[in-house]
Design a protein around this motif. Sequence first.
Motif, mmCIF file in Angstrom:
data_model
loop_
_atom_site.group_PDB
_atom_site.id
_atom_site.type_symbol
_atom_site.label_atom_id
_atom_site.label_comp_id
_atom_site.label_asym_id
_atom_site.label_seq_id
_atom_site.Cartn_x
_atom_site.Cartn_y
_atom_site.Cartn_z
ATOM 1 N N ASN A 64 23.088 -1.803 -20.009
ATOM 2 C CA ASN A 64 23.064 -2.580 -21.375
ATOM 3 C C ASN A 64 21.720 -3.524 -21.602
ATOM 4 O OD1 ASN A 64 23.562 -5.610 -22.659
ATOM 5 N ND2 ASN A 64 25.024 -4.285 -23.685
ATOM 6 N N ALA A 65 21.127 -3.402 -22.832
ATOM 7 C CA ALA A 65 19.634 -3.912 -22.831
ATOM 8 C C ALA A 65 19.776 -5.339 -22.686
ATOM 9 C CB ALA A 65 19.146 -3.515 -24.207
ATOM 10 N N GLU A 66 20.745 -5.959 -23.254
ATOM 11 C CA GLU A 66 20.768 -7.572 -23.152
ATOM 12 C C GLU A 66 20.983 -7.846 -21.625
ATOM 13 O OE1 GLU A 66 23.123 -11.412 -24.881
ATOM 14 O OE2 GLU A 66 23.646 -9.526 -25.595
ATOM 15 N N ALA A 89 13.598 12.657 -26.312
ATOM 16 C CA ALA A 89 12.093 11.989 -26.768
ATOM 17 C C ALA A 89 12.204 11.042 -27.634
ATOM 18 C CB ALA A 89 11.163 13.293 -27.188
ATOM 19 N N GLN A 90 12.705 11.431 -29.162
ATOM 20 C CA GLN A 90 12.700 10.381 -29.881
ATOM 21 C C GLN A 90 13.705 9.175 -29.852
ATOM 22 O OE1 GLN A 90 10.205 10.398 -32.555
ATOM 23 N NE2 GLN A 90 10.996 8.106 -32.552
ATOM 24 N N PRO A 91 15.015 9.626 -29.358
ATOM 25 C CA PRO A 91 15.810 8.456 -28.803
ATOM 26 C C PRO A 91 15.177 7.442 -28.131
ATOM 27 C CG PRO A 91 17.171 10.422 -29.121
ATOM 28 C CD PRO A 91 15.605 11.016 -29.287
ATOM 29 N N THR A 92 14.398 8.061 -26.992
ATOM 30 C CA THR A 92 13.631 7.239 -25.788
ATOM 31 C C THR A 92 12.664 6.368 -26.480
ATOM 32 O OG1 THR A 92 14.234 8.653 -24.154
ATOM 33 C CG2 THR A 92 12.239 7.437 -23.861
ATOM 34 N N ILE A 93 12.105 6.968 -27.504
ATOM 35 C CA ILE A 93 11.132 6.103 -27.999
ATOM 36 C C ILE A 93 11.541 4.888 -28.926
ATOM 37 C CG2 ILE A 93 9.174 6.178 -30.018
ATOM 38 C CD1 ILE A 93 8.556 9.118 -29.021
ATOM 39 N N ASP A 94 12.591 5.288 -29.680
ATOM 40 C CA ASP A 94 13.425 4.334 -30.365
ATOM 41 C C ASP A 94 13.977 3.221 -29.480
ATOM 42 O OD1 ASP A 94 12.603 5.823 -32.533
ATOM 43 O OD2 ASP A 94 14.802 6.860 -32.815
ATOM 44 N N SER A 95 14.324 3.639 -28.385
ATOM 45 C CA SER A 95 14.906 2.680 -27.350
ATOM 46 C C SER A 95 13.971 1.876 -26.891
ATOM 47 C CB SER A 95 15.562 3.365 -26.297
ATOM 48 O OG SER A 95 16.313 2.572 -25.296
ATOM 49 N N PHE A 96 12.758 2.304 -26.684
ATOM 50 C CA PHE A 96 11.768 1.638 -25.963
ATOM 51 C C PHE A 96 11.142 0.431 -27.168
ATOM 52 C CE2 PHE A 96 7.013 0.793 -25.741
ATOM 53 C CZ PHE A 96 6.881 0.320 -24.497
ATOM 54 N N ASN A 97 11.102 0.974 -28.243
ATOM 55 C CA ASN A 97 10.464 -0.052 -29.476
ATOM 56 C C ASN A 97 11.692 -1.022 -29.735
ATOM 57 O OD1 ASN A 97 8.171 1.039 -29.957
ATOM 58 N ND2 ASN A 97 8.966 2.667 -31.239
ATOM 59 N N SER A 98 12.830 -0.840 -29.640
ATOM 60 C CA SER A 98 13.995 -1.687 -29.883
ATOM 61 C C SER A 98 14.022 -2.822 -28.718
ATOM 62 C CB SER A 98 15.312 -1.049 -29.976
ATOM 63 O OG SER A 98 16.577 -1.874 -30.088
ATOM 64 N N MET A 100 11.776 -3.336 -26.634
ATOM 65 C CA MET A 100 10.384 -4.388 -26.626
ATOM 66 C C MET A 100 10.203 -5.353 -27.684
ATOM 67 S SD MET A 100 8.866 -3.516 -23.738
ATOM 68 C CE MET A 100 7.402 -4.233 -23.999
ATOM 69 N N ASP A 101 10.449 -4.865 -28.838
ATOM 70 C CA ASP A 101 10.583 -6.024 -30.078
ATOM 71 C C ASP A 101 11.698 -7.032 -29.838
ATOM 72 O OD1 ASP A 101 8.828 -4.271 -31.324
ATOM 73 O OD2 ASP A 101 10.262 -3.352 -32.590
ATOM 74 N N SER A 102 12.875 -6.654 -29.112
ATOM 75 C CA SER A 102 13.789 -7.567 -28.788
ATOM 76 C C SER A 102 13.400 -8.518 -27.671
ATOM 77 C CB SER A 102 15.016 -6.957 -28.563
ATOM 78 O OG SER A 102 15.665 -6.212 -29.735
ATOM 79 N N TYR A 103 12.724 -7.938 -26.776
ATOM 80 C CA TYR A 103 12.495 -8.800 -25.581
ATOM 81 C C TYR A 103 10.682 -8.744 -25.174
ATOM 82 C CZ TYR A 103 17.414 -8.142 -25.355
ATOM 83 O OH TYR A 103 18.901 -8.103 -25.631
ATOM 84 N N LYS A 130 1.636 6.740 -23.687
ATOM 85 C CA LYS A 130 0.420 6.435 -23.307
ATOM 86 C C LYS A 130 -0.570 6.044 -24.319
ATOM 87 C CE LYS A 130 -2.348 10.666 -24.645
ATOM 88 N NZ LYS A 130 -3.314 11.921 -23.870
ATOM 89 N N ASN A 131 -0.113 5.960 -25.641
ATOM 90 C CA ASN A 131 -0.948 5.161 -26.579
ATOM 91 C C ASN A 131 -0.433 3.872 -27.082
ATOM 92 O OD1 ASN A 131 -2.957 7.605 -27.315
ATOM 93 N ND2 ASN A 131 -1.368 8.662 -28.110
ATOM 94 N N ASP A 132 0.754 3.348 -26.342
ATOM 95 C CA ASP A 132 1.381 2.247 -26.684
ATOM 96 C C ASP A 132 0.570 1.337 -25.771
ATOM 97 O OD1 ASP A 132 2.986 -0.178 -26.955
ATOM 98 O OD2 ASP A 132 4.212 1.253 -28.000
ATOM 99 N N ASP A 133 -0.086 0.232 -26.147
ATOM 100 C CA ASP A 133 -0.841 -0.730 -25.276
ATOM 101 C C ASP A 133 0.386 -1.730 -24.651
ATOM 102 O OD1 ASP A 133 -3.191 0.060 -26.108
ATOM 103 O OD2 ASP A 133 -3.648 -1.444 -27.538
ATOM 104 N N ARG A 134 1.669 -1.689 -24.964
ATOM 105 C CA ARG A 134 2.487 -2.489 -24.246
ATOM 106 C C ARG A 134 2.715 -1.805 -22.948
ATOM 107 N NH1 ARG A 134 6.827 -3.265 -29.000
ATOM 108 N NH2 ARG A 134 6.217 -0.695 -28.837
ATOM 109 N N VAL A 135 2.532 -0.269 -22.741
ATOM 110 C CA VAL A 135 3.024 0.517 -21.479
ATOM 111 C C VAL A 135 1.930 0.358 -20.403
ATOM 112 C CG1 VAL A 135 3.670 2.742 -20.800
ATOM 113 C CG2 VAL A 135 4.486 2.028 -22.869
ATOM 114 N N ASP A 136 2.360 -0.070 -19.241
ATOM 115 C CA ASP A 136 1.459 -0.450 -18.091
ATOM 116 C C ASP A 136 1.532 0.860 -17.236
ATOM 117 O OD1 ASP A 136 0.545 -3.311 -18.832
ATOM 118 O OD2 ASP A 136 2.697 -3.718 -18.526
#
Length: 260
Positions: A64-66, A89-98, A100-103, A130-136
Amino acid sequence: MIKIAHEAPLSIFDKVQQITDYDYFLVHLFEENEEYLKKAHECVANGRETILDNSIFELGTAWNAERFAHWVKAMKPTWYIVPDVLDYAQPTIDSFNSFMDSYPDLPGKVIGVAQGSSYDELVSCYEYMKNDDRVDKIALSFNHPFFQEYDGDNKYIKMMNARQDTLAKMLAEDVIDTSKKHHLLGCGLPQEFKAYVKYDWIDSLDTSNPVVHGIKDIFYDSNGLMNKASVKLYTMIDEDVNDAWGTIEYNIKSFKSMCR
């Protein structure tokens, strides 16, 4: 050199820690096992490098994300793996953005996972991370559906051949961003990692493979293994396995030599 972590039962956790490079924790066990949670806090307090995993491999879906965000805040790991969606792929990208935007202000560095049911999907997800600067750091799994299309006498040999080939292909096609750190999630067979000793962009890996096989009194030979005992380490987290320490230690040291 690739940094190595091996998940291990609590009875031998300290012994394993002495011969590995960092520690890897599964978030779902924090709410089930007080001693395990205490060990995670001790590792952070002692300055040990740590990765907090979202437990997707163990549970089938990410924690659970929270609650995951809660435990990132509480533990303060060096790294945390953002909740992903197995093989998509796309659900993972959506989950990542959700997430990172929330937390956006969690302690620790961010690991984004590249997922996909085909090579092209995996590449598309990887390109996003690789193109998202939030990813270390970018994590790459040992098992995708298309890996079973590769040659091999069993599914674990196929996994090994497939990830080796996939990483080599991604590198040859200039998909891999060698300036970014990478993490390898799990393994089918330990000898896989012999292929990566010159990949200085691979920063870390985690696997319970040498521990699980040691518990089952299965020694690695000079070539590693030809098959794998299918057991998830977290199910043995409270077992006393000290009697198997000799085999476990031998496998851990053999695994390290394959990586280096």
